[in-house]
Write a protein that holds these residues in place. Structure first.
Motif, PDB file in Angstrom:
ATOM      1  N   SER A  24      -9.818 -13.821  15.847  1.00  0.00           N
ATOM      2  CA  SER A  24     -10.591 -14.019  17.319  1.00  0.00           C
ATOM      3  C   SER A  24      -9.860 -13.355  18.331  1.00  0.00           C
ATOM      4  O   SER A  24     -10.100 -13.388  19.296  1.00  0.00           O
ATOM      5  CB  SER A  24     -10.379 -15.629  17.456  1.00  0.00           C
ATOM      6  OG  SER A  24     -11.054 -16.429  16.615  1.00  0.00           O
ATOM      7  N   SER A  25      -8.946 -12.389  18.045  1.00  0.00           N
ATOM      8  CA  SER A  25      -8.160 -11.668  18.960  1.00  0.00           C
ATOM      9  C   SER A  25      -9.172 -10.530  19.516  1.00  0.00           C
ATOM     10  O   SER A  25     -10.307 -10.285  19.131  1.00  0.00           O
ATOM     11  CB  SER A  25      -7.216 -10.949  18.284  1.00  0.00           C
ATOM     12  OG  SER A  25      -7.352  -9.994  17.316  1.00  0.00           O
ATOM     13  N   GLU A  26      -8.759  -9.982  20.858  1.00  0.00           N
ATOM     14  CA  GLU A  26      -9.621  -9.004  21.468  1.00  0.00           C
ATOM     15  C   GLU A  26      -9.219  -7.822  21.010  1.00  0.00           C
ATOM     16  O   GLU A  26      -7.949  -7.419  20.554  1.00  0.00           O
ATOM     17  CB  GLU A  26      -9.265  -9.064  23.052  1.00  0.00           C
ATOM     18  CG  GLU A  26      -9.407 -10.146  23.634  1.00  0.00           C
ATOM     19  CD  GLU A  26     -11.036 -10.422  23.744  1.00  0.00           C
ATOM     20  OE1 GLU A  26     -11.676  -9.530  23.961  1.00  0.00           O
ATOM     21  OE2 GLU A  26     -11.386 -11.637  23.761  1.00  0.00           O
TER      22      GLU A  26
ATOM     23  N   ALA B 225     -14.402  -0.713  19.652  1.00  0.00           N
ATOM     24  CA  ALA B 225     -13.990  -0.743  21.179  1.00  0.00           C
ATOM     25  C   ALA B 225     -12.983   0.281  21.619  1.00  0.00           C
ATOM     26  O   ALA B 225     -13.081   0.728  22.790  1.00  0.00           O
ATOM     27  CB  ALA B 225     -13.055  -2.332  21.372  1.00  0.00           C
TER      28      ALA B 225
ATOM     29  N   ASP C 213      -6.265  -5.615  21.939  1.00  0.00           N
ATOM     30  CA  ASP C 213      -4.922  -6.042  21.855  1.00  0.00           C
ATOM     31  C   ASP C 213      -4.418  -5.686  20.570  1.00  0.00           C
ATOM     32  O   ASP C 213      -3.415  -6.045  20.365  1.00  0.00           O
ATOM     33  CB  ASP C 213      -5.026  -7.710  21.875  1.00  0.00           C
ATOM     34  CG  ASP C 213      -5.502  -7.986  23.316  1.00  0.00           C
ATOM     35  OD1 ASP C 213      -5.191  -7.333  24.221  1.00  0.00           O
ATOM     36  OD2 ASP C 213      -5.913  -9.234  23.655  1.00  0.00           O
TER      37      ASP C 213
END
Length: 184
Positions: free
Chosen positions: A159-161, A126, A164
């Motif tokens: 489960s973090s983006e 990302a 972040d």
């Protein structure tokens, strides 16, 4: 006295109060060939025939349970093999990128190694591949991840983006970074 006149509905025979009504017990021949009587009185009368027809297209309870038990065993074996494959991939990745060992119970460490790999791989994709983070900036982020060796922290971040990650790393406490030397 006048004779009673008949109403237009007088030609309809009255409902017999003692009639048996729609049957409640149905003989079902299941798709597996087994037969059983089923009491369908718990269903509305106008839905019993359709439900009995649907039941006939299913396996009986015993055959369904036997098939389900086999499926559960197959699923458990598949999941075990998938976890082993993910673990081997995560362990190889940890060695390749010189990630320090994690601290925690044996089960937590194994899970956290997979989580760390997945979190960092997603963040790299990302931020660097799809975003505007340079390789130099990524190396600084990656270096700060080495200081976090508490397995629970990585499990909590699973489960973090991806975007972040830098902020999450800054929010990590001293309990999450138990060693001064992240390369040990």
């Amino acid at each position: 006295m006048k004779p009673q006149t008949s109403s237009p509905t007088s030609n309809v025979p009255p409902i017999k109060r003692n009639s048996p009504g729609v049957k409640t017990i149905w003989q079902i021949t299941f798709s597996c060939g087994h037969e059983s009587e089923r009491d369908l009185s718990g269903r509305a009368a106008d839905r019993r025939a359709g439900f009995a027809e649907w039941l006939a297209k299913q396996e009986c309870t015993d055959c369904w349970r036997a098939a389900k038990d086999g499926d559960e065993q197959d699923k458990a074996a598949w999941l075990k093999a998938k976890r082993a494959e993910e673990q081997a991939e995560s362990d190889a990745w940890s060695q390749q990128y010189r990630m320090p060992p994690l601290e925690g119970s044996e089960r937590a460490v194994a899970w956290a190694v997979r989580c760390r790999h997945q979190v960092l791989a997603a963040a790299y994709s990302a931020l660097v591949l799809e975003g505007d983070t340079s390789e130099t900036e990524w190396e600084a982020i990656e270096e700060s991840t080495r200081a976090i060796t508490r397995a629970g922290w990585w499990i909590d971040q699973r489960s973090s983006e991806p975007g972040d990650l830098a902020e999450l790393l800054q929010a990590a406490t001293e309990a999450d970074r138990p060693t001064e030397n992240p390369h040990f």
